[in-house]
Write an enzyme that holds these catalytic residues in place. Structure first.
Site, short mmCIF file in Angstrom:
data_model
loop_
_atom_site.label_atom_id
_atom_site.label_comp_id
_atom_site.label_asym_id
_atom_site.label_seq_id
_atom_site.Cartn_x
_atom_site.Cartn_y
_atom_site.Cartn_z
CE LYS A 1 -16.81 -5.19 20.53
NZ LYS A 1 -17.12 -4.33 19.36
CD GLU B 1 -14.45 7.61 8.98
OE1 GLU B 1 -14.91 7.14 10.03
OE2 GLU B 1 -13.23 7.48 8.65
NE ARG C 1 -12.15 8.94 10.92
CZ ARG C 1 -11.15 8.34 11.57
NH1 ARG C 1 -10.74 8.82 12.73
NH2 ARG C 1 -10.56 7.28 11.09
#
Length: 591
Positions: free
Chosen positions: A247, A335, A363
């Site tokens: 990244k 979640e 969610r």
């Protein structure tokens, strides 16, 4: 040397180049993104990490005929630039500009709209099955998903289904050991073992799900990527390519500080120095008020625990993770699990603060109803990023929580007006409640510098009078009430206005509301959320049920999705800014 990127408008232009020219394209694409993001803000590290993959995918596959789905979309800047949006890319995340995420209505190259994680495999599988039904057996369907996103339950549901189909699906795992924060969990440990060659070859999770697995390979090695993608292009059925990336690749300070350079704000591209805005507001971020207050409460109360689904930095639960690592949990992008984990802990007498962004609690809606509310478990939901979040747009605004929570029995809802109010409702909740509670607060900074005041218990279910007037009552909930106060202060005949803070949206202070309706001719509701199902609808229903005939005006978000722009611009667009409220109040005042 001639700039190649400037001649690329579509992937067809890219495919006219020779393979040995592609590294130059990758370098130019990376520099293009760094130049613009350093000046305009946005998501940096994820896109830099997939530059070579982006170039390779659009070179090998026949996009947009072949369908490419990017999970979440943080990493799709390069994709946008190569697909007809290079000349307008500088207006990304701006009002009336392009979205920061792939979006179907924006481009034929954006096969699926994304923003929340872990949807790419299911979407691409759906496309692959549809292609087969439509008789198109040659079309390719590619899902690019990160190692943090693939750990989510929905991603596994997609893999589980795909493995028993003959769908022409390629799942590419972009493994950089990072989401926004570092990836967590047993799957991360497994992937690390695979990368380090410590996992036995016959112990492969993906192969066991009937995928043709290949990798791991270096995701920055363009020739290797091109070769492998061309091979997989000819393989039928579900395929899985595991690539290893870094990244922030190509920018040393972004590689070294991947968390900060996920979305760094404006920065000096030469030095990596983050540029702070001039005359910066010294008040704290609401997330830090939450995080620091929770540590303070947890120091005194050993039963307090904190949970977050993959947002320890964004939610500031990191403060508690540092102070009490055994009582603070990052459960990854999960979640649903976070909510039911909190419910399980609560059954055993713990005081659980479950911190989830408003948009992400959507969610886990069934878990809120089924596992928490039906059992009346006093989980404390802390809904960060309620209201407008700005440039991330429709997928991330926290505009629906009041509406989708208000209809659930047993749940209490409180929207603090400022940092001190947030601090006190956290304290009040920690003392013990008889029901679950949702506390909603916005992204960004407040206005009070000296917010660390002694704790004060908030009385449950009471409307607070902020100003008493004679004719018009303004009912506001949450921090938008500060705009209301400023608007009333702007008026010449402010004595006509009362202002009430409806912190408790549920339970509703019906006794005080009756008096408010009796004492005022006009009622105005103001909320930074949808009117349908929100405070406006609640007050309208109350008036009908109690046979009040007062004129009622609702100001909030209409029945539309609000796109990206600065929070200031979006407040102006929805007429929730101080000037628009002043105009509204002035017009009403002189009727």
């Amino acid at each position: 040397m001639e700039n190649l990127l400037s001649h690329i408008t579509t992937p067809n232009d890219l495919r006219k180049l020779s393979e040995n020219q592609l590294p130059q394209v990758a370098t130019e694409l990376r520099e293009f993104i760094i130049d613009i993001v350093s000046q305009k803000e946005g998501h940096l590290g994820a896109s830099l990490g997939v530059i070579e993959l982006t170039v390779a995918l659009h070179y090998v596959f026949d996009t947009p005929n072949d369908l490419l789905v990017w999970d979440v979309g943080h990493q799709a800047y390069g994709h946008k630039i190569l697909t007809e949006r290079r000349k307008i890319f500088h207006k990304y995340r701006e009002i009336d500009g392009i979205s920061g995420f792939p979006k179907r209505s924006e481009s034929i190259f954006d096969a699926f709209g994304v923003g929340h994680s872990s949807t790419s495999i299911s979407a691409a599988l759906g496309m692959a099955i549809a292609s087969k039904i439509n008789g198109d057996t040659e079309k390719q369907h590619i899902a690019v998903i990160g190692d943090a996103s693939i750990a989510s339950g929905m991603a596994f549901e997609g893999l589980n289904h795909a493995g028993v189909t003959d769908a022409n699906l390629l799942v590419i795992l972009n493994d950089n050991a990072m989401g926004i924060d570092p990836s967590v969990g047993a799957l991360k440990d497994y992937l690390t073992a695979v990368k380090e060659g410590k996992n036995p070859k016959d112990n492969n999770i993906i192969k066991s799900l009937n995928f043709d697995y290949s990798g791991p390979i270096d995701g920055h090695d363009l020739p290797k990527l091109l070769s492998e993608l061309k091979r997989l292009q000819k393989v039928k059925g579900p395929k899985f390519l595991h690539i290893i990336t870094t990244k922030g690749k190509g920018l040393s300070y972004a590689e070294e500080n991947q968390l900060q350079f996920h979305a760094p704000g404006k920065f000096d591209k030469l030095t990596g120095k983050i540029l702070k805005p001039e005359n910066e507001n010294l008040a704290p971020k609401f997330q830090d008020v939450f995080g620091l207050t929770l540590v303070e409460l947890a120091t005194e109360n050993k039963k307090i625990v904190g949970i977050t689904p993959a947002m320890p930095s964004g939610s500031s639960l990191k403060y508690m993770m540092d102070a009490f690592p055994e009582r603070a949990f990052d459960v990854g992008i999960a979640e649903q699990h976070a909510v039911t984990l909190a419910a399980g802990m609560t059954t055993q007498g713990l005081t659980v603060f479950c911190n989830i962004y408003s948009t992400f609690l959507q969610r886990a809606y069934d878990q809120v109803i089924h596992d928490v509310a039906i059992q009346n478990l006093p989980v404390i939901f802390c809904l960060d990023r309620a209201g407008f979040v700005g440039e991330d747009g429709a997928t991330h605004h926290g505009l629906f929580d009041l509406a989708y929570l208000n209809c659930i029995p047993n749940i209490m809802i409180y929207a603090p007006r400022n940092e001190i109010d947030l601090r006190n409702i956290l304290y009040t909740s920690s003392l013990g409640l008889n029901h679950p509670i949702a506390i909603r607060y916005p992204r960004g900074k407040g206005e009070i510098i000296a917010w660390k005041q002694p704790f004060s218990k908030i009385e449950i279910g009471k409307i607070e009078t902020l100003k008493k007037g004679t004719k018009i009552a303004v009912l506001s909930t949450g921090t938008i009430g500060n705009n209301v106060s400023k608007a009333i202060d702007n008026l010449e005949r402010k004595e006509n206005f009362s202002h009430f803070h409806v912190g408790w949206v549920k339970p509703l202070d019906e006794e005080k509301l009756i008096n408010i309706f009796k004492e005022h001719e006009i009622i105005i509701t103001v909320e930074e959320g949808v009117i349908n199902g929100g405070l406006g609808s609640i007050i309208n229903t109350f008036a009908v049920e109690n046979n009040f005939k007062n004129k009622i005006i609702n100001r909030g978000v209409a029945d539309v999705f609000i796109e990206h722009g600065t929070v200031k611009q979006l407040l102006e667009q929805t007429k929730l800014d101080t000037l628009s409220l002043t105009q509204l109040f002035t017009e009403i005042n002189y009727e």
